[in-house]
Design an enzyme around this catalytic site. Structure first.
Site, mmCIF file in Angstrom:
data_model
loop_
_atom_site.group_PDB
_atom_site.id
_atom_site.type_symbol
_atom_site.label_atom_id
_atom_site.label_comp_id
_atom_site.label_asym_id
_atom_site.label_seq_id
_atom_site.Cartn_x
_atom_site.Cartn_y
_atom_site.Cartn_z
ATOM 1 N N ASP A 160 89.219 -54.012 -21.686
ATOM 2 C CA ASP A 160 89.924 -54.826 -22.670
ATOM 3 C C ASP A 160 90.074 -56.259 -22.165
ATOM 4 O O ASP A 160 89.695 -56.570 -21.027
ATOM 5 C CB ASP A 160 91.293 -54.163 -22.939
ATOM 6 C CG ASP A 160 91.732 -54.342 -24.376
ATOM 7 O OD1 ASP A 160 91.232 -55.268 -25.030
ATOM 8 O OD2 ASP A 160 92.585 -53.563 -24.831
ATOM 9 N N ASP A 221 92.136 -54.538 -34.055
ATOM 10 C CA ASP A 221 92.298 -53.085 -33.923
ATOM 11 C C ASP A 221 92.382 -52.427 -35.296
ATOM 12 O O ASP A 221 93.075 -52.919 -36.193
ATOM 13 C CB ASP A 221 93.607 -52.763 -33.185
ATOM 14 C CG ASP A 221 93.542 -53.160 -31.731
ATOM 15 O OD1 ASP A 221 92.503 -53.717 -31.308
ATOM 16 O OD2 ASP A 221 94.534 -52.923 -31.018
HETATM 17 C C1 GLA Z 1 93.890 -53.479 -27.477
HETATM 18 C C2 GLA Z 1 92.610 -52.756 -27.885
HETATM 19 C C3 GLA Z 1 92.946 -51.370 -28.417
HETATM 20 C C4 GLA Z 1 93.697 -50.591 -27.352
HETATM 21 C C5 GLA Z 1 94.917 -51.361 -26.895
HETATM 22 C C6 GLA Z 1 95.575 -50.730 -25.679
HETATM 23 O O1 GLA Z 1 94.702 -53.777 -28.562
HETATM 24 O O2 GLA Z 1 91.893 -53.485 -28.841
HETATM 25 O O3 GLA Z 1 91.777 -50.686 -28.811
HETATM 26 O O4 GLA Z 1 92.837 -50.333 -26.281
HETATM 27 O O5 GLA Z 1 94.593 -52.701 -26.538
HETATM 28 O O6 GLA Z 1 96.694 -51.422 -25.244
#
Ligand code: GLA
Length: 459
Positions: A160, A221
């Protein structure tokens, strides 16, 4: 002198090739698996949520379910841990430690559990100083973290991009790729790099990203709502000219997880998400509770005809070719294709959550399917043949709110390939291609359940 130069150049070239390109030979087709985030987020209160918190039991239960319900047989091959799995501090040697209460057996044993079931094991980290949920990040620990993951027998890393200066990303993401390569263990590499540059498209070069990462998130997300699914689809539609040429075997744009099976997602929405993700050849990573998912959701997620299109070896990302206020039409080239004779999958999606469309007419030629020999058209969701359709012929469909239709069109006249259209439905949901020789049966499912009972890894 020439000899000397040769001596100097070779190691230099080797150095460059080992540092500039991931080149791990992985992800020749889009990855398929299960990931915890969108279904279980960062739930760490296991006293309150014993069946739904981030702990080793959750991942073992999902792995079991993948095998019991035969998801593995149609291609779902990995279980991915997301954020919130580690202790809040590294150990005295700077090594990441799995949370001792929630993962008492440790990650290596959990990896072994997956491997015994024939599954791959994925883990999550963040290139920044901390993960998005505040756990230790990999910044300045790239080497030790890559080595730790390799020592734990990890097969896939999602890296990430929270808590880091975005200008460091072109350095950090390739660096982690290099460290993963250096471990000698094949580890598929998913980068969230472009997802943090949504507002700086000028900084996103997918040709470069594709050299360093097997797959990458590039937008917000997902959550379990139609609004979220449609917002991702719109983003991909708008950016398709940038996405399509940079997508293919070994390097995949990742529109995020499948939310099929979750509250808020109807069957029509589920079919539509699956259709569009397959038309894109996107990674198919589910995030849901496989223990309680409805039978319909299972059938949707296991539609082998759709998966065959998703996993087509050409790896072409489908294109939006026609768009009205509500209805989008996509076309994706698939095999069998020989020279000018090309086969396609195509889909129509009604984005509107309230409005139905009746008798929508599509002629093949209007969407670029112009081979005069015609196409054997097959409905991927109804599992029904439409027969030979010529370019000037029209197909007429009804589209309920949020619904889609999905067809494959095998071009006529490629020797040996016409028989691919002959399929035999099994158990309502499964299909067997005579040509592909894919065989699935209830018997096989039982065998796997037995396998699971007798092969549980003792912790
Ligand atoms: C980000 C990513 C998600 C998830 C969260 C975890 O928002 O895009 O897919 O992995 O972090 O904290």
């Amino acid at each position: 002198m020439r000899l000397l130069l040769g001596h100097l150049l070779l190691p230099l070239l080797l150095l460059i090739s080992s540092t500039t390109c991931l080149d791990n030979g992985l992800a020749r087709t889009p990855p398929m698996g299960w990931m915890s985030w969108t279904a279980f987020y960062c739930e760490t209160d296991c006293a309150k949520h014993p069946d739904g918190c981030i702990n080793e039991d959750l991942y073992k239960a999902m792995a079991d379910q993948i095998v019991i319900d035969g998801y593995n047989l149609v291609g779902y091959k990995s279980v991915h841990i997301d954020d919130c799995w580690s202790e809040m501090e590294r150990d005295v040697n700077g090594v990441l430690v799995a949370n001792k209460t929630r993962f008492p057996s440790g990650m290596k044993k959990l990896a072994k559990y997956m491997h015994r079931l024939g599954l791959k094991f994925g883990i999550y980290e963040d290139y920044g100083t901390k993960t998005c949920a505040g756990y230790p990040g990999s910044y300045k620990h790239e080497k030790v973290d890559a080595e730790t993951f390799a020592a734990w027998d990890v097969d896939y890393l999602k890296l990430d991009g929270c808590n880091i200066d975005e200008d460091l990303m072109p350095i950090g993401y390739p660096l982690m790729g290099k460290e993963l390569n250096a471990t000698g263990r094949p580890i598929m590499y998913s980068c969230s790099w472009p997802a943090y540059l949504i507002n700086h498209p000028e900084k996103v070069d997918y040709n470069v990203i594709g050299k360093h990462c097997n797959t990458w998130r590039n937008f917000d997300d997902i959550n379990s709502s139609w609004k979220s699914i449609v917002s991702i689809i719109s983003y991909y539609d708008k950016n398709q000219d940038k996405h399509i040429p940079t997508h293919g075997p070994g390097k995949w744009h990742d529109p995020d997880m499948l939310v099929i099976g979750n509250k808020g997602i109807t069957d029509a929405m589920a079919i539509s998400q699956f259709t569009i993700w397959c038309i894109w050849s996107a990674p198919l990573i589910m995030s849901n509770d496989l223990r309680i998912i409805s039978e319909n959701s299972k059938v949707i997620l296991q539609n082998q005809e759709a998966i065959l299109i998703n996993q087509d070896p050409l790896g072409v990302m489908g294109r939006l070719v026609k768009n009205t206020t509500d209805i989008a039409t996509y076309v994706k080239q698939i095999t069998p294709s020989r020279g000018n004779k090309k086969s396609f999958a195509f889909a129509l999606l009604n984005r509107n959550e309230a409005k139905s469309y009746r008798k929508v007419e599509i002629s093949l030629s209007a969407i670029g399917l112009t081979d005069p020999a015609g196409y054997y058209v097959h409905d991927v969701w109804a599992h029904a043949d439409l027969g030979l359709v010529r370019p000037g012929d029209s197909i007429i469909v009804d589209l309920e709110p949020t619904a889609s239709v999905f067809f494959r069109a095998d071009v006529a006249g490629i020797p040996g390939h016409a028989q691919r259209r002959r399929i035999y439905p099994l158990n309502n949901s499964r299909v067997v291609y005579e040509f592909e020789k894919v065989q699935l049966s209830t018997l096989k499912k039982l065998e796997f359940a037995d396998f699971l009972r007798t092969n549980r890894v003792p912790f």
